[in-house]
Design an enzyme around this catalytic site. Structure first.
Site, short mmCIF file in Angstrom:
data_model
loop_
_atom_site.label_atom_id
_atom_site.label_comp_id
_atom_site.label_asym_id
_atom_site.label_seq_id
_atom_site.Cartn_x
_atom_site.Cartn_y
_atom_site.Cartn_z
N ARG A 64 -6.89 6.42 12.05
CA ARG A 64 -5.65 6.12 11.27
C ARG A 64 -4.22 6.82 11.61
O ARG A 64 -4.23 7.82 11.84
CB ARG A 64 -6.47 5.71 10.27
CG ARG A 64 -6.85 6.79 9.36
CD ARG A 64 -6.84 6.92 7.74
NE ARG A 64 -5.51 6.61 7.14
CZ ARG A 64 -4.70 7.87 7.56
NH1 ARG A 64 -5.05 9.20 7.68
NH2 ARG A 64 -3.58 6.99 6.64
N GLY A 65 -3.69 5.94 10.57
CA GLY A 65 -2.05 6.53 11.26
C GLY A 65 -1.57 6.40 12.03
O GLY A 65 -1.80 6.24 13.50
N ALA A 66 0.02 5.50 11.67
CA ALA A 66 0.55 4.29 12.02
C ALA A 66 1.18 5.82 14.10
O ALA A 66 0.58 5.22 14.93
CB ALA A 66 2.09 3.60 12.37
N ARG A 98 -5.71 -3.46 15.48
CA ARG A 98 -5.14 -3.63 14.69
C ARG A 98 -3.85 -4.06 14.45
O ARG A 98 -3.65 -3.67 15.43
CB ARG A 98 -5.50 -1.63 13.47
CG ARG A 98 -6.69 -1.40 13.00
CD ARG A 98 -5.98 -0.41 11.91
NE ARG A 98 -5.75 -0.42 10.93
CZ ARG A 98 -5.89 -0.02 9.75
NH1 ARG A 98 -5.66 1.62 9.96
NH2 ARG A 98 -5.00 -0.25 8.65
N GLN A 212 -7.50 6.60 0.06
CA GLN A 212 -7.20 7.72 1.74
C GLN A 212 -6.06 8.66 1.33
O GLN A 212 -5.41 9.43 2.20
CB GLN A 212 -5.91 6.71 2.41
CG GLN A 212 -6.94 5.99 3.64
CD GLN A 212 -6.55 5.18 4.79
OE1 GLN A 212 -5.61 5.52 5.53
NE2 GLN A 212 -7.25 3.67 4.97
N ASP A 253 4.00 2.19 8.82
CA ASP A 253 3.27 1.82 9.74
C ASP A 253 3.83 0.70 10.75
O ASP A 253 3.56 0.61 11.94
CB ASP A 253 1.76 0.79 9.23
CG ASP A 253 0.86 1.84 8.69
OD1 ASP A 253 -0.32 2.04 9.84
OD2 ASP A 253 0.81 2.17 7.54
N ASN A 263 3.48 -0.26 4.50
CA ASN A 263 3.12 0.74 4.10
C ASN A 263 1.81 0.61 2.99
O ASN A 263 1.89 -0.96 3.17
CB ASN A 263 4.17 1.53 3.83
CG ASN A 263 3.40 3.13 3.89
OD1 ASN A 263 2.78 3.79 4.58
ND2 ASN A 263 2.97 3.55 2.55
N LYS A 264 1.29 1.43 3.50
CA LYS A 264 0.04 1.28 2.47
C LYS A 264 0.02 0.04 1.41
O LYS A 264 0.41 0.59 0.47
CB LYS A 264 -1.05 2.33 2.17
CG LYS A 264 -1.97 2.65 1.95
CD LYS A 264 -2.92 1.55 2.96
CE LYS A 264 -3.75 2.20 4.16
NZ LYS A 264 -4.02 1.59 4.60
#
Length: 386
Positions: A64-66, A98, A212, A253, A263-264
């Site tokens: 995960r993570g852009a 995603r 996370q 993201d 973002n999250k």
């Protein structure tokens, strides 16, 4: 060949340096991931032998993570090509694994374009596959370099905004080596400040969904020897009110053409708090996260996560046998409870102090500033600050 999980050997180097890598064992090439769903309890590697395995790893947040998703997408195309699978089918599957992180599609397109360019030049499938792999490795290296430059620019910005030093930084989600080919985005800036002796305290939001922050950012902060404190997301307001936050640093993201940032989930409330309390709110992301084809925040597709991530507490554990469930849920809400569980929210540009990229700082955050950044990025002409 079935997917494999491998534990870290005794005395191994910090696995955060190897969030993702390409390997070529005798039985064929593979993409090896540090399974982030198993952290912090275990450092376990997930070996992906084909694209469906990698797609599932992306969807399950094992990777995960852009920025890292872009790298994973590029290596996924290369994996399909090297193993003789349909490259276009693999690219389509990977690009839609995603929806919110723009880097995933970017990495897929770069590797697929390299493959098709080689075919167009008369290369056989093996040479075209090698071209896709070379492009994935190039993207991997570029991201590591971008991470280093973002850390430099972010540290310089903090020194300018807060010359007294001794920063108390609040961060959200995870933005370190686990999301990048290098040291990360926002957490790379924090690490630079820490290594300079200027980090007084890192406030770590636990960060829904899937915690996370508590599972991953605290893991990285502890390994790097930072002074950090974990807090529930909804406790951030009391920290601001007590004057305990000097700056907020988050990743992204997707950044729209007008400067809106996805973002999250929980990032937008932090921006509102920061504005009210006159605290800098800084976004750190590579230029590959900027999507000029997304006009504004309203056009960003926000991923919706399963409701059981809210109604149940997920407890990671080691499967006893291959194929066993990787997590089990303990219900914390009545059976049948519906849950609203967006993975991201969108922060408008007027609440953002600055966007830090490898090509410099955009401040104030405006559509014109984003357009100039994209233009500089395409031309490759040095750094940009406004």
């Amino acid at each position: 060949m079935a997917d494999q999980h491998r534990g870290s050997p005794e005395g191994a180097a910090a696995p955060t340096a190897f969030a993702l890598r390409w390997e070529e064992p005798p039985e064929g090439p593979v993409v090896v991931l540090l399974d982030q769903t198993r952290l912090p309890a275990e450092e376990v590697e997930l070996v992906c032998t084909d694209v469906p395995m990698l797609v599932e790893a992306i969807r399950s947040l094992a990777v995960r993570g852009a920025p890292l998703l872009g790298i994973a997408g590029a290596y996924g195309v290369a994996l399909a090509a090297v193993r003789g699978f349909d490259v276009d089918e693999a690219a389509e599957s990977l690009a839609h694994a995603r929806p919110t992180a723009v880097n995933l599609g970017y990495g897929v397109r770069r590797a697929a374009a390299a493959y098709h360019a080689a075919i167009g030049d008369g290369a056989d499938p093996d040479r075209a596959a090698a071209a896709a792999l070379a492009e994935a490795r190039t993207l991997h290296g570029e991201d590591a370099e971008a991470s280093e430059r973002m850390a430099e620019h972010g540290q310089a910005l903090l020194d300018e905004l807060l010359p007294a030093g001794g920063y108390r930084i609040l961060t959200h989600c995870n933005t370190g080596a686990l999301v990048s080919g290098g040291e990360g985005t926002a957490l790379a800036v924090v690490k630079a400040v820490h290594h300079a002796g200027q980090l007084r305290r890192l406030w770590v939001d636990e960060t829904r969904p899937l915690f996370q922050g508590s599972r991953l950012t605290a893991y990285e902060a502890a390994r790097d020897g930072m002074a950090y404190t974990l807090l529930t997301d909804n406790a951030a307001g009391s920290l601001f009110a007590a004057g305990e936050v000097d700056a907020v640093l988050i990743g992204a993201d997707r950044i729209a053409a007008d400067g809106s940032v996805a973002n999250k989930v929980g990032s937008y409330p932090l921006a509102v708090l920061a504005r009210y309390h006159h605290v800098p709110f800084i976004v750190v992301a590579p230029t590959t996260t900027v999507d000029p084809d997304t006009p504004d925040g309203a056009a960003i597709e926000v991923e919706q996560r399963p409701g059981h991530e809210v109604t149940d507490v997920i407890v990671p554990h080691a499967p006893a046998v291959p194929g066993a469930e990787a997590a089990m849920g303990v219900p914390v809400a009545p059976l049948g409870t519906q849950a609203y569980n967006p993975a991201f929210d969108v922060t408008p540009p007027e609440l953002i102090t600055a966007i830090v990229t490898e090509r410099g700082v955009v401040a104030p955050v405006t559509e014109g500033g984003i357009a100039e950044l994209c233009s500089r990025s395409r031309s490759g002409n040095g750094m940009m600050a406004s």
